[in-house]
Design a protein around this motif. Sequence first.
Motif, PDB file in Angstrom:
ATOM      1  N   ILE A   1      30.915 -39.069  16.633  1.00  0.00           N
ATOM      2  CA  ILE A   1      32.123 -38.263  16.863  1.00  0.00           C
ATOM      3  C   ILE A   1      33.365 -39.134  16.683  1.00  0.00           C
ATOM      4  CG2 ILE A   1      33.462 -37.048  18.637  1.00  0.00           C
ATOM      5  CD1 ILE A   1      30.690 -36.055  19.728  1.00  0.00           C
ATOM      6  N   GLN A   2      33.337 -40.338  17.223  1.00  0.00           N
ATOM      7  CA  GLN A   2      34.482 -41.243  17.093  1.00  0.00           C
ATOM      8  C   GLN A   2      34.744 -41.598  15.631  1.00  0.00           C
ATOM      9  OE1 GLN A   2      36.684 -42.114  19.457  1.00  0.00           O
ATOM     10  NE2 GLN A   2      35.528 -40.722  20.767  1.00  0.00           N
ATOM     11  N   MET A   3      33.666 -41.821  14.856  1.00  0.00           N
ATOM     12  CA  MET A   3      33.834 -42.126  13.431  1.00  0.00           C
ATOM     13  C   MET A   3      34.527 -40.973  12.710  1.00  0.00           C
ATOM     14  SD  MET A   3      30.263 -43.804  12.257  1.00  0.00           S
ATOM     15  CE  MET A   3      29.308 -44.640  13.505  1.00  0.00           C
TER      16      MET A   3
ATOM     17  N   LYS B   1      20.952 -39.518  10.051  1.00  0.00           N
ATOM     18  CA  LYS B   1      20.665 -40.441   8.954  1.00  0.00           C
ATOM     19  C   LYS B   1      20.769 -41.909   9.355  1.00  0.00           C
ATOM     20  CE  LYS B   1      21.847 -38.015   4.750  1.00  0.00           C
ATOM     21  NZ  LYS B   1      22.696 -38.060   3.561  1.00  0.00           N
ATOM     22  N   TYR B   2      21.690 -42.205  10.254  1.00  0.00           N
ATOM     23  CA  TYR B   2      22.005 -43.599  10.542  1.00  0.00           C
ATOM     24  C   TYR B   2      21.658 -44.013  11.965  1.00  0.00           C
ATOM     25  CZ  TYR B   2      24.376 -42.888   6.155  1.00  0.00           C
ATOM     26  OH  TYR B   2      24.654 -42.562   4.848  1.00  0.00           O
TER      27      TYR B   2
ATOM     28  N   GLU C   1      28.909 -30.803  10.883  1.00  0.00           N
ATOM     29  CA  GLU C   1      27.758 -31.161  10.040  1.00  0.00           C
ATOM     30  C   GLU C   1      27.804 -32.633   9.658  1.00  0.00           C
ATOM     31  OE1 GLU C   1      24.137 -30.667   8.316  1.00  0.00           O
ATOM     32  OE2 GLU C   1      25.201 -29.220   9.544  1.00  0.00           O
ATOM     33  N   VAL C   2      28.968 -33.135   9.311  1.00  0.00           N
ATOM     34  CA  VAL C   2      29.117 -34.561   8.981  1.00  0.00           C
ATOM     35  C   VAL C   2      28.712 -35.410  10.187  1.00  0.00           C
ATOM     36  CG1 VAL C   2      30.768 -36.391   8.416  1.00  0.00           C
ATOM     37  CG2 VAL C   2      30.861 -34.199   7.189  1.00  0.00           C
ATOM     38  N   THR C   3      29.160 -35.015  11.360  1.00  0.00           N
ATOM     39  CA  THR C   3      28.811 -35.747  12.578  1.00  0.00           C
ATOM     40  C   THR C   3      27.305 -35.729  12.799  1.00  0.00           C
ATOM     41  OG1 THR C   3      30.937 -35.135  13.552  1.00  0.00           O
ATOM     42  CG2 THR C   3      29.236 -35.895  15.064  1.00  0.00           C
ATOM     43  N   THR C   4      26.693 -34.571  12.672  1.00  0.00           N
ATOM     44  CA  THR C   4      25.246 -34.440  12.855  1.00  0.00           C
ATOM     45  C   THR C   4      24.490 -35.292  11.844  1.00  0.00           C
ATOM     46  OG1 THR C   4      25.487 -32.213  13.739  1.00  0.00           O
ATOM     47  CG2 THR C   4      23.325 -32.790  12.839  1.00  0.00           C
ATOM     48  N   LEU C   5      24.926 -35.285  10.610  1.00  0.00           N
ATOM     49  CA  LEU C   5      24.253 -36.081   9.586  1.00  0.00           C
ATOM     50  C   LEU C   5      24.363 -37.574   9.862  1.00  0.00           C
ATOM     51  CD1 LEU C   5      25.292 -34.024   6.447  1.00  0.00           C
ATOM     52  CD2 LEU C   5      22.960 -34.315   7.340  1.00  0.00           C
TER      53      LEU C   5
ATOM     54  N   LEU D   1      27.244 -28.106   2.260  1.00  0.00           N
ATOM     55  CA  LEU D   1      26.241 -29.016   2.804  1.00  0.00           C
ATOM     56  C   LEU D   1      26.103 -30.257   1.928  1.00  0.00           C
ATOM     57  CD1 LEU D   1      24.179 -29.638   4.964  1.00  0.00           C
ATOM     58  CD2 LEU D   1      22.509 -28.283   3.682  1.00  0.00           C
ATOM     59  N   ASP D   2      26.135 -30.075   0.625  1.00  0.00           N
ATOM     60  CA  ASP D   2      26.049 -31.237  -0.273  1.00  0.00           C
ATOM     61  C   ASP D   2      27.218 -32.182  -0.043  1.00  0.00           C
ATOM     62  OD1 ASP D   2      23.691 -30.369  -1.467  1.00  0.00           O
ATOM     63  OD2 ASP D   2      24.741 -29.373  -3.131  1.00  0.00           O
ATOM     64  N   ARG D   3      28.401 -31.635   0.108  1.00  0.00           N
ATOM     65  CA  ARG D   3      29.582 -32.476   0.342  1.00  0.00           C
ATOM     66  C   ARG D   3      29.505 -33.144   1.715  1.00  0.00           C
ATOM     67  NH1 ARG D   3      34.686 -33.220  -2.124  1.00  0.00           N
ATOM     68  NH2 ARG D   3      35.676 -34.830  -0.897  1.00  0.00           N
ATOM     69  N   ALA D   4      28.919 -32.472   2.692  1.00  0.00           N
ATOM     70  CA  ALA D   4      28.762 -33.065   4.026  1.00  0.00           C
ATOM     71  C   ALA D   4      27.903 -34.325   3.955  1.00  0.00           C
ATOM     72  CB  ALA D   4      28.173 -32.049   4.993  1.00  0.00           C
ATOM     73  N   HIS D   5      26.873 -34.294   3.128  1.00  0.00           N
ATOM     74  CA  HIS D   5      26.028 -35.487   2.959  1.00  0.00           C
ATOM     75  C   HIS D   5      26.835 -36.640   2.349  1.00  0.00           C
ATOM     76  CE1 HIS D   5      21.923 -34.210   4.033  1.00  0.00           C
ATOM     77  NE2 HIS D   5      22.353 -32.999   3.696  1.00  0.00           N
TER      78      HIS D   5
END
Length: 65
Positions: free
Chosen positions: A26-28, A17-18, A9-13, A50-54
């Motif tokens: 993925i590398q980040m 978002k950016y 989810e972090v990767t997808t966001l 989900l909130d923490r993933a953002h």
Amino acid sequence: MTYEEHLDEVTTLIVEKYDVEDDAAIQMVMRAQADDFFSGHDDDPSICTLDRAHVDAKAVFAKYR
């Protein structure tokens, strides 16, 4: 969500978002994981929300871009 789902989810966001390519996001996340950025998440899966993933996506992008 599980720890692995949280990382996904972090990767997808980061991608959404950016406007970053999948491979770069993925590398980040992998660099952040290697730096133990997510160590608390693995120890306490209840923070994998989900909130923490953002929040994590913003922090990972800021530090590892």
